[in-house]
Design a protein around this motif. Structure first.
Motif, PDB file in Angstrom:
ATOM      1  N   PHE A  41       0.818  -1.210   0.000  1.00 45.28           N
ATOM      2  CA  PHE A  41       0.000   0.000   0.000  1.00 45.28           C
ATOM      3  C   PHE A  41       0.855   1.265   0.000  1.00 45.28           C
ATOM      4  CE2 PHE A  41      -3.360  -2.926   1.568  1.00 45.28           C
ATOM      5  CZ  PHE A  41      -4.299  -2.647   0.596  1.00 45.28           C
ATOM      6  N   ALA A  42       1.994   1.230   0.698  1.00 54.00           N
ATOM      7  CA  ALA A  42       2.883   2.387   0.682  1.00 54.00           C
ATOM      8  C   ALA A  42       3.461   2.602  -0.715  1.00 54.00           C
ATOM      9  CB  ALA A  42       4.006   2.194   1.703  1.00 54.00           C
ATOM     10  N   GLU A  43       3.848   1.521  -1.371  1.00 53.55           N
ATOM     11  CA  GLU A  43       4.404   1.627  -2.714  1.00 53.55           C
ATOM     12  C   GLU A  43       3.328   2.035  -3.716  1.00 53.55           C
ATOM     13  OE1 GLU A  43       7.701   1.634  -5.176  1.00 53.55           O
ATOM     14  OE2 GLU A  43       7.613   1.307  -3.002  1.00 53.55           O
ATOM     15  N   LEU A  44       2.114   1.526  -3.544  1.00 53.17           N
ATOM     16  CA  LEU A  44       1.004   1.898  -4.429  1.00 53.17           C
ATOM     17  C   LEU A  44       0.712   3.388  -4.333  1.00 53.17           C
ATOM     18  CD1 LEU A  44      -1.219   0.946  -6.379  1.00 53.17           C
ATOM     19  CD2 LEU A  44      -2.635   0.419  -4.382  1.00 53.17           C
ATOM     20  N   ARG A  59      11.480  -5.055  -1.612  1.00 56.64           N
ATOM     21  CA  ARG A  59      12.541  -4.276  -0.956  1.00 56.64           C
ATOM     22  C   ARG A  59      11.998  -3.484   0.223  1.00 56.64           C
ATOM     23  NH1 ARG A  59      14.157  -3.146  -6.285  1.00 56.64           N
ATOM     24  NH2 ARG A  59      13.105  -1.107  -6.188  1.00 56.64           N
ATOM     25  N   ARG A  60      10.855  -2.839   0.020  1.00 58.11           N
ATOM     26  CA  ARG A  60      10.269  -2.030   1.083  1.00 58.11           C
ATOM     27  C   ARG A  60       9.871  -2.899   2.275  1.00 58.11           C
ATOM     28  NH1 ARG A  60       7.435   3.166   1.250  1.00 58.11           N
ATOM     29  NH2 ARG A  60       7.718   3.450  -1.013  1.00 58.11           N
ATOM     30  N   ALA A  61       9.443  -4.138   2.000  1.00 54.17           N
ATOM     31  CA  ALA A  61       9.012  -5.044   3.068  1.00 54.17           C
ATOM     32  C   ALA A  61      10.185  -5.751   3.739  1.00 54.17           C
ATOM     33  CB  ALA A  61       8.046  -6.085   2.504  1.00 54.17           C
ATOM     34  N   GLY A  62      11.373  -5.671   3.137  1.00 53.50           N
ATOM     35  CA  GLY A  62      12.508  -6.403   3.676  1.00 53.50           C
ATOM     36  C   GLY A  62      12.373  -7.897   3.478  1.00 53.50           C
ATOM     37  N   ALA A  63      11.740  -8.285   2.377  1.00 53.46           N
ATOM     38  CA  ALA A  63      11.511  -9.706   2.088  1.00 53.46           C
ATOM     39  C   ALA A  63      12.015 -10.015   0.691  1.00 53.46           C
ATOM     40  CB  ALA A  63      10.028 -10.044   2.196  1.00 53.46           C
ATOM     41  N   GLY A  64      12.138 -11.281   0.381  1.00 53.81           N
ATOM     42  CA  GLY A  64      12.489 -11.692  -0.963  1.00 53.81           C
ATOM     43  C   GLY A  64      11.261 -11.682  -1.864  1.00 53.81           C
ATOM     44  N   LYS A  65      11.486 -11.490  -3.155  1.00 51.91           N
ATOM     45  CA  LYS A  65      10.362 -11.502  -4.095  1.00 51.91           C
ATOM     46  C   LYS A  65       9.657 -12.853  -4.085  1.00 51.91           C
ATOM     47  CE  LYS A  65      11.139 -11.189  -8.515  1.00 51.91           C
ATOM     48  NZ  LYS A  65      11.519 -10.647  -9.857  1.00 51.91           N
ATOM     49  N   ALA A  66      10.413 -13.916  -3.783  1.00 50.64           N
ATOM     50  CA  ALA A  66       9.794 -15.238  -3.711  1.00 50.64           C
ATOM     51  C   ALA A  66       8.709 -15.291  -2.644  1.00 50.64           C
ATOM     52  CB  ALA A  66      10.862 -16.296  -3.423  1.00 50.64           C
ATOM     53  N   ALA A  67       8.866 -14.507  -1.565  1.00 49.97           N
ATOM     54  CA  ALA A  67       7.846 -14.487  -0.516  1.00 49.97           C
ATOM     55  C   ALA A  67       6.527 -13.947  -1.049  1.00 49.97           C
ATOM     56  CB  ALA A  67       8.329 -13.648   0.667  1.00 49.97           C
ATOM     57  N   ILE A  68       6.606 -12.990  -1.974  1.00 49.20           N
ATOM     58  CA  ILE A  68       5.390 -12.451  -2.587  1.00 49.20           C
ATOM     59  C   ILE A  68       4.747 -13.507  -3.472  1.00 49.20           C
ATOM     60  CG2 ILE A  68       4.498 -10.748  -4.221  1.00 49.20           C
ATOM     61  CD1 ILE A  68       6.544  -8.777  -3.156  1.00 49.20           C
ATOM     62  N   TYR A  69       5.556 -14.183  -4.280  1.00 42.50           N
ATOM     63  CA  TYR A  69       4.996 -15.169  -5.206  1.00 42.50           C
ATOM     64  C   TYR A  69       4.459 -16.398  -4.491  1.00 42.50           C
ATOM     65  CZ  TYR A  69       6.269 -12.708  -9.446  1.00 42.50           C
ATOM     66  OH  TYR A  69       6.326 -11.791 -10.467  1.00 42.50           O
ATOM     67  N   ARG A  70       4.849 -16.618  -3.244  1.00 37.22           N
ATOM     68  CA  ARG A  70       4.218 -17.688  -2.487  1.00 37.22           C
ATOM     69  C   ARG A  70       2.768 -17.350  -2.158  1.00 37.22           C
ATOM     70  NH1 ARG A  70       9.397 -18.118   0.379  1.00 37.22           N
ATOM     71  NH2 ARG A  70      10.364 -20.092  -0.220  1.00 37.22           N
ATOM     72  N   ILE A 122      -4.359   6.536  -3.369  1.00 37.90           N
ATOM     73  CA  ILE A 122      -4.574   5.230  -3.993  1.00 37.90           C
ATOM     74  C   ILE A 122      -5.896   5.160  -4.750  1.00 37.90           C
ATOM     75  CG2 ILE A 122      -5.064   2.802  -3.458  1.00 37.90           C
ATOM     76  CD1 ILE A 122      -2.924   3.014  -1.261  1.00 37.90           C
ATOM     77  N   VAL A 123      -6.982   5.646  -4.132  1.00 39.53           N
ATOM     78  CA  VAL A 123      -8.312   5.465  -4.728  1.00 39.53           C
ATOM     79  C   VAL A 123      -8.423   6.122  -6.101  1.00 39.53           C
ATOM     80  CG1 VAL A 123     -10.774   5.913  -4.450  1.00 39.53           C
ATOM     81  CG2 VAL A 123      -9.424   5.103  -2.496  1.00 39.53           C
ATOM     82  N   PRO A 124      -8.070   7.415  -6.263  1.00 37.62           N
ATOM     83  CA  PRO A 124      -8.174   7.995  -7.614  1.00 37.62           C
ATOM     84  C   PRO A 124      -7.287   7.288  -8.632  1.00 37.62           C
ATOM     85  CG  PRO A 124      -7.962   9.716  -5.947  1.00 37.62           C
ATOM     86  CD  PRO A 124      -7.666   8.421  -5.261  1.00 37.62           C
TER      87      PRO A 124
END
Length: 211
Positions: A41-44, A59-70, A122-124
Motif C-alpha cells: 500500500f505504501a508503494e502503491l 525491498r520495502r518489506a525487507g523480504a524476498g520476491k519469492a515471498a510475494i509469489y508464495r 490510492i483510490v483515484p
C-alpha cells in the motif's frame, strides 16, 4: 497488463519458513504477510499502480520476491486480494434506527476512509487505472465496489422497511447519490469534510432520497 517477472533462483530467501508447513502448501508467516501488505500500500500510494513493481514492494518489506509469489501470482492478483480484504473488514453501516442517523454514520465512515493519506492517493489512481485496464477494472468492481454497494443497499432497505423510503426506491440512483458527492468533495476538489459539512450533506441526501 504488465506483469512483474517471475522470481529467479537469485532472489533472497524470505524469512517465513519457521512455522509448521500445512499439508499441500508453503509456510506463510503472518509477520511477513503483514510487512508485504503494508509495503504494497505504501508503494502503491508512492508510485501508482502502473509503475508499481513487486521488486519494489519486496525491498520495502525487507523480504524476498519469492515471498510475494508464495502468496500471489501477479501484481494484479495481489492488488485485488489485498483491497478485497480491506473491504471485507469494513464494518456494516450501523443501524441507528433512523435513515438520518444511518446516513450520517455512513458518510462519516466514508469520509474517514477517503481522508486517510494513503487512500487519498490510492483510490483515484486505481479508478483511473481501472478505466485503462479492463481486467483490473472488472476485478475491482467485483471485489471492492459491489460489496460496498451491497452494504449501502442493506442500509437503504432498512429505511424502506421502516417506511422512511418508498418501496419503489430506485436503488441505482440512490447508491450513486450516496457515493458521488463525498468522493467528489474529498478526492477531486480536495476540500475538507468536517462535521458541519457532513451534517449538511446528510440533510441534502435525505431530501433527495425522500423527494
Amino acid at each position: 497488463m504488465a506483469r512483474a517477472s517471475d522470481p529467479t533462483p537469485s532472489d533472497p530467501a524470505p524469512s517465513d519458513t519457521t512455522a509448521p508447513r500445512p499439508p499441500g502448501g508453503p509456510v506463510l508467516q503472518d509477520s511477513v504477510t503483514t510487512a508485504i501488505t503494508e509495503a504494497f500500500f505504501a508503494e502503491l500510494a508512492s508510485a501508482g499502480y502502473a509503475r508499481l513493481s513487486l521488486e519494489a514492494v519486496a525491498r520495502r518489506a525487507g523480504a524476498g520476491k519469492a515471498a510475494i509469489y508464495r502468496r500471489w501470482s501477479s501484481k494484479q492478483e495481489m492488488a485485488v486480494a489485498l483491497l478485497s480484504d480491506l473491504v471485507a473488514h469494513t464494518p456494516e453501516p450501523p443501524d441507528s434506527g433512523s435513515l438520518r442517523g444511518d446516513l450520517r454514520a455512513f458518510l462519516g465512515e466514508v469520509a474517514e476512509g477517503l481522508s486517510h493519506p494513503l487512500a487519498a492517493r490510492i483510490v483515484p489512481d486505481l479508478i483511473a487505472e481501472g478505466g485503462r485496464n479492463d481486467e483490473l477494472g472488472q476485478a475491482l468492481l467485483r471485489t471492492v465496489r459491489d460489496p460496498r454497494r451491497a452494504r449501502a443497499t442493506r442500509m437503504l432497505q432498512r429505511a424502506v422497511d421502516r417506511g422512511e423510503l418508498p418501496a419503489g426506491l430506485d436503488l441505482d440512483i440512490a447508491l450513486d447519490l450516496l457515493a458521488g458527492p463525498l468522493y467528489w468533495h474529498l478526492a477531486v476538489v480536495h476540500a475538507p469534510a468536517g462535521p458541519d459539512y457532513l451534517d449538511r450533506l446528510t440533510n441534502a441526501l435525505l431530501a433527495a432520497l425522500t423527494a
